[in-house]
Design a protein around this motif. Structure first.
Motif, PDB file in Angstrom:
ATOM      1  N   VAL A  92      61.587  87.857  53.114  1.00  0.00           N
ATOM      2  CA  VAL A  92      60.913  88.504  51.990  1.00  0.00           C
ATOM      3  C   VAL A  92      61.195  87.768  50.680  1.00  0.00           C
ATOM      4  CG1 VAL A  92      60.822  90.599  50.580  1.00  0.00           C
ATOM      5  CG2 VAL A  92      60.806  90.762  53.081  1.00  0.00           C
ATOM      6  N   TRP A  95      59.234  84.525  50.511  1.00  0.00           N
ATOM      7  CA  TRP A  95      57.798  84.719  50.313  1.00  0.00           C
ATOM      8  C   TRP A  95      57.484  85.172  48.894  1.00  0.00           C
ATOM      9  CZ3 TRP A  95      53.928  82.743  52.650  1.00  0.00           C
ATOM     10  CH2 TRP A  95      52.633  83.212  52.380  1.00  0.00           C
ATOM     11  N   HIS A  96      58.366  85.976  48.317  1.00  0.00           N
ATOM     12  CA  HIS A  96      58.141  86.472  46.964  1.00  0.00           C
ATOM     13  C   HIS A  96      58.239  85.364  45.910  1.00  0.00           C
ATOM     14  CE1 HIS A  96      58.970  91.027  47.777  1.00  0.00           C
ATOM     15  NE2 HIS A  96      57.866  90.578  48.345  1.00  0.00           N
ATOM     16  N   GLY A 101      53.691  89.705  47.303  1.00  0.00           N
ATOM     17  CA  GLY A 101      54.044  90.618  48.372  1.00  0.00           C
ATOM     18  C   GLY A 101      53.360  91.963  48.199  1.00  0.00           C
ATOM     19  N   THR A 105      57.350  95.664  50.289  1.00  0.00           N
ATOM     20  CA  THR A 105      58.281  94.523  50.334  1.00  0.00           C
ATOM     21  C   THR A 105      58.986  94.335  49.001  1.00  0.00           C
ATOM     22  OG1 THR A 105      56.514  92.933  49.768  1.00  0.00           O
ATOM     23  CG2 THR A 105      56.948  93.341  52.108  1.00  0.00           C
ATOM     24  N   THR A 125      54.792  93.597  58.258  1.00  0.00           N
ATOM     25  CA  THR A 125      54.553  92.696  57.131  1.00  0.00           C
ATOM     26  C   THR A 125      55.547  91.539  57.140  1.00  0.00           C
ATOM     27  OG1 THR A 125      53.752  94.553  55.812  1.00  0.00           O
ATOM     28  CG2 THR A 125      54.351  92.552  54.632  1.00  0.00           C
ATOM     29  N   TYR A 129      54.880  87.512  57.310  1.00  0.00           N
ATOM     30  CA  TYR A 129      55.446  86.551  56.359  1.00  0.00           C
ATOM     31  C   TYR A 129      56.248  85.469  57.087  1.00  0.00           C
ATOM     32  CZ  TYR A 129      54.325  89.776  52.511  1.00  0.00           C
ATOM     33  OH  TYR A 129      53.674  90.581  51.609  1.00  0.00           O
ATOM     34  N   ARG A 132      53.958  82.974  58.487  1.00  0.00           N
ATOM     35  CA  ARG A 132      53.366  82.145  57.423  1.00  0.00           C
ATOM     36  C   ARG A 132      54.335  81.072  56.938  1.00  0.00           C
ATOM     37  NH1 ARG A 132      50.353  86.694  53.567  1.00  0.00           N
ATOM     38  NH2 ARG A 132      48.719  87.269  55.058  1.00  0.00           N
TER      39      ARG A 132
END
Length: 324
Positions: A92, A95-96, A101, A105, A125, A129, A132
């Motif tokens: 998380v 990705w942020h 997000g 998240t 979710t 991520y 990805r």
């Protein structure tokens, strides 16, 4: 008919891929527009900075890159094992750094308690991520889109900046990987912009040489097997000194247009890769002309097609000719 992305990337066959993005406008991506006499050289720094930034977030290593006047080349390594080792918080947080997000998240990243009814949605979710973070498509998307927006804002216009979706080629064995890396690193030499690789700005070969002269490892690009620190589990299957000698030899060959070289002058790595000097010259000067899809010897191509359930082996004739 174009090959679907699902048929271009196969981690069972290889983690190495050659990606190319080209600019659609007359005005160069990063060079000098000879019509308006305006220079766009500073944009090369945009791309390199963004590329190296993304390499620290995604589970994708940069093997080689070259940012040219109207296109850029990347050789990428998908580190699937690293993505699987990341815990949920790491996924998380990574990705942020590139996307907002979701509300769930965001609350999770702040350390807030997530209600039981929302846990399945959160887990799903995070799984998306995680996938990805080792996706070449998402890596290229988050590289190209911000550059296009910045260029459009600078040019005060709208519309396409890139020609289309990037081109992707699977590199199926060590010979294909070495040839493609050298092809990418020597782009400025082949284009006549510089005469030696270490003068090639915005290329991986220059970063490697600069780091070597400083006696350290460049942690933003994938290390070679003899230069990796203990924390790097994945390394390129070559020796750095051997590779630098190979690139130097190839650059001189291109400059002098000397296709046939006596065996005693050949770098040892070519013998290990079982590639003759004339075939190596063809590979490193016309790589994109010869190959429009997966690259490797006939055995690697056959295995790749079997894993992809393909009836036809692309590039099989030229692979037998150049790779033996």
């Amino acid at each position: 008919m174009p090959t679907p992305r699902s048929k271009q990337v196969c981690l069972q066959a290889t983690p190495y891929y050659h990606c190319i993005s080209r600019c659609v406008r007359r005005a160069y991506l990063c060079g000098k527009d000879h019509v308006s006499d305006r220079s766009y050289e500073h944009r090369r720094g945009w791309i390199e900075k963004r590329l190296l930034f993304l390499s620290q977030i995604f589970c994708i290593d940069i093997c080689a890159y070259a940012v040219m006047s109207n296109h850029c080349h990347l050789v990428l390594h998908i580190n699937h094992a690293q993505a699987l080792k990341l815990n949920d918080e790491e996924v998380v947080n990574r990705w942020h750094k590139v996307c907002k997000g979701t509300l769930i998240t965001q609350q999770f990243a702040l350390g807030n308690q997530i209600d039981g009814d929302l846990l399945p949605t959160l887990k799903q979710t995070i799984s998306i991520y995680r996938n990805r973070l080792f996706s070449v498509s998402w890596f290229m998307r988050l590289l190209n889109e911000p550059i296009a927006r910045m260029a459009n804002a600078e040019d005060e216009c709208t519309g396409r900046f890139w020609e289309g979706r990037f081109v992707s080629q699977a590199l199926l064995n060590e010979s294909a990987l070495a040839a493609c890396m050298a092809y990418v690193d020597l782009n400025p030499v082949r284009a006549g912009i510089v005469d030696i690789p270490e003068k090639s700005e915005f290329t991986s070969i220059r970063r490697r040489i600069k780091a070597l002269l400083q006696g350290k490892e460049d942690e933003q690009i994938m290390p070679f097997s003899d230069k990796a620190k203990s924390k790097r589990s994945e390394t390129l299957p070559f020796n750095l000194d051997d590779y630098l000698k190979l690139v130097d030899f190839t650059g001189k060959t291109m400059k002098n247009r000397q296709v046939n070289v006596i065996d005693s002058a050949l770098p040892g790595i070519l013998s290990r890769l079982n590639i003759s000097s004339s075939n190596w010259y063809q590979l490193t000067t016309k790589f994109e002309d010869y190959f429009k899809g997966p690259v490797g010897n006939s055995v690697a191509l056959s295995d790749f097609c079997r894993l992809q359930n393909r009836m036809r082996r692309p590039n099989i004739a030229v692979s037998k000719q150049l790779f033996g």
